[in-house]
Write an enzyme that holds these catalytic residues in place. Structure first.
Site, short mmCIF file in Angstrom:
data_model
loop_
_atom_site.label_atom_id
_atom_site.label_comp_id
_atom_site.label_asym_id
_atom_site.label_seq_id
_atom_site.Cartn_x
_atom_site.Cartn_y
_atom_site.Cartn_z
N GLU A 242 38.33 38.52 43.03
CA GLU A 242 38.30 39.94 43.39
C GLU A 242 39.58 40.18 44.18
OE1 GLU A 242 38.65 42.92 45.27
OE2 GLU A 242 37.05 42.29 46.64
N CYS A 276 39.28 47.14 49.79
CA CYS A 276 39.83 46.96 48.45
C CYS A 276 39.37 48.03 47.47
CB CYS A 276 39.49 45.57 47.93
SG CYS A 276 37.73 45.17 47.99
#
Length: 465
Positions: A242, A276
């Site tokens: 990720e 993020c």
């Protein structure tokens, strides 16, 4: 593992005041011998404890982990604030979310791991099914921006499955790392089930190369993810990545612009802009652009950096001087290449005023970059097709946000967005049952929910004649 090194170790695990840069406490990195021992213990625990317990046994321990998060929420949240300056209300919310993640996965353990029957081809005798089983020792390499949540997302489902976990946390949140390790220990997990390791990057590469380690999960930058994936590929070790994003926030129609603006500000400023999957690029259809930009600018300008330890704080300093320097350089380069600062852009120490940029073209480096701080880029788009073109014109593909009053348009646009997640008319809706992950430069694999519980699993076919 490699032989014990004689070179100087450059990785420093330390608690550093995000506002001042003052180093408050340091921790030694693990020795190579101790790291080898940790892998051996984790491997032995997988063979003995994981095989000798039931899913219900492990679920009970995970429920206890949830309970301890709630009992220790004030201390865990205060540690998060001290290490990375997250506003205290958000830090408390992070700890609460962790407890919900552990409880959810423990409560649904049976359905995650249930045998899956296979319908055989016509004329075939007997039966077949898939039985899910653990794979062994896993390494988690976690970032600083969610010191507790990132661990919950990775460790919770995998301990439930029966894998054992080595956790390399970010060097700037060692106290969070130790506090969460203590939670697992105090919940009753045996030695080797969950082990914190203050390892260097070189040592982490050695761990991935160890044949007893069967998987690695990384949350971090694209550069870090690529480095880990390279080592994992050479050693045939499965990896989940990720790697951040530059998520679009698409506004095509609305009957409540104020609510949309409120959502936009909340998404952009969460975690001091260091999230993020936060909205970072705001793509607004032409007839709403001027009104949105005016209202959004006013709302962003109304938020000022304050002491993150005070309840009600919305915005604190960035997590470190290095992070603040990087954001300052990005902003200067964006302006030099033609961007306009509509509001903000001012730095005080490691804090920035909320910033709105316009005029970021494809020729600007900022067009492709992720701003990891309270900076929003607003684009005018002509229509739905133009919005999708701009939304997908990025190396990233993590999350996305779409606001429209047309249900058919919502699904049509969602189908065309190149991202791992699409949220329609809502922000801040992450939940334990919803899988998290991206595509393109944002990585691959999923965490949380049924899909997350399927990543580091041996899906074993059993065919009976």
């Amino acid at each position: 593992m490699t032989e014990t090194r004689t070179t100087q170790d450059t990785t420093v695990y330390a608690v550093t005041d995000p506002a001042t840069g003052e180093v408050l406490r340091t921790f030694p990195t693990i020795t190579d011998d101790a790291l080898r021992s940790a892998i051996t213990t984790a491997d032995r625990t997988h063979a003995e404890w994981s095989r000798g317990t039931t899913v219900a046994d492990r679920a009970a321990l995970l429920h206890r982990v949830a309970d301890l998060h709630r009992e220790r929420r004030e201390d865990l949240a205060a540690t998060i604030v001290r290490e990375m300056a997250k506003p205290i209300d958000q830090a408390l919310g992070e700890v609460d979310f962790c407890a919900d993640i552990y409880d959810h996965h423990a409560a649904h353990a049976g359905e995650f791991l249930v045998d899956e029957p296979i319908t055989l081809a016509e004329g075939s005798a007997g039966s077949a099914f898939i039985r899910k089983d653990s794979v062994g020792v896993l390494l988690g390499i976690m970032p600083w921006n969610f010191p507790a949540y990132q661990i919950a997302r990775f460790a919770g489902p995998n301990l439930l499955i029966g894998n054992t976990v080595l956790l390399k946390h970010a060097p700037q949140c060692p106290e969070s790392a130790l506090a969460i390790e203590a939670v697992f220990r105090d919940a009753g997990f045996p030695e080797g089930a969950y082990t914190n390791v203050f390892a260097t990057n070189d040592q982490a590469a050695d761990v991935i190369a160890d044949p007893r380690v069967r998987g690695v999960s990384v949350t971090g930058s694209a550069r870090a993810g690529a480095a880990v994936a390279e080592v994992a590929g050479r050693n045939l070790t499965k990896v989940v990545l990720e790697l951040g994003g530059s998520d679009p926030f698409i506004l095509l129609s609305t009957d409540d612009l104020d609510a949309v603006v409120e959502s936009a500000v909340a998404s952009r400023l969460e975690g001091n802009g260091q999230v993020c999957n936060a909205a970072k690029r705001f793509l607004v259809v032409d007839h709403l652009y001027d009104d949105f930009l005016a209202a959004f600018t006013t709302a962003m300008a109304a938020v000022a950096p304050t002491d993150p330890t005070v309840p009600g704080a919305e915005l604190g300093p960035l997590s470190s001087t290095a992070a603040a320097d990087r954001l300052e350089q990005q902003l200067a380069a964006a302006v030099a290449q033609g961007a306009t600062v509509v509001t903000g852009g001012e730095r005080s120490g490691n804090a920035f005023t909320p910033t709105v940029l316009t005029g970021v073209t494809r020729q600007n480096d900022a067009y492709r970059e992720e701003f990891f701080g309270p900076v929003a880029v607003v684009h005018r788009v002509a229509d739905e097709d133009d919005a999708i073109r701009l939304a997908n014109d990025t190396p990233y593909g993590l999350g996305s946000y779409l606001f429209t009053t047309d249900p058919e348009q919502a699904l049509r646009v969602a189908d065309r967005i190149e991202a791992g997640m699409v949220y329609v008319n809502i922000v801040g809706a992450d939940s334990p049952e919803l899988p998290f992950g991206g595509v393109k430069g944002s990585g691959f694999g999923r965490e949380l929910g049924r899909l997350g519980a399927d990543e580091f699993v041996n899906k074993k076919l059993i065919r009976i004649g």
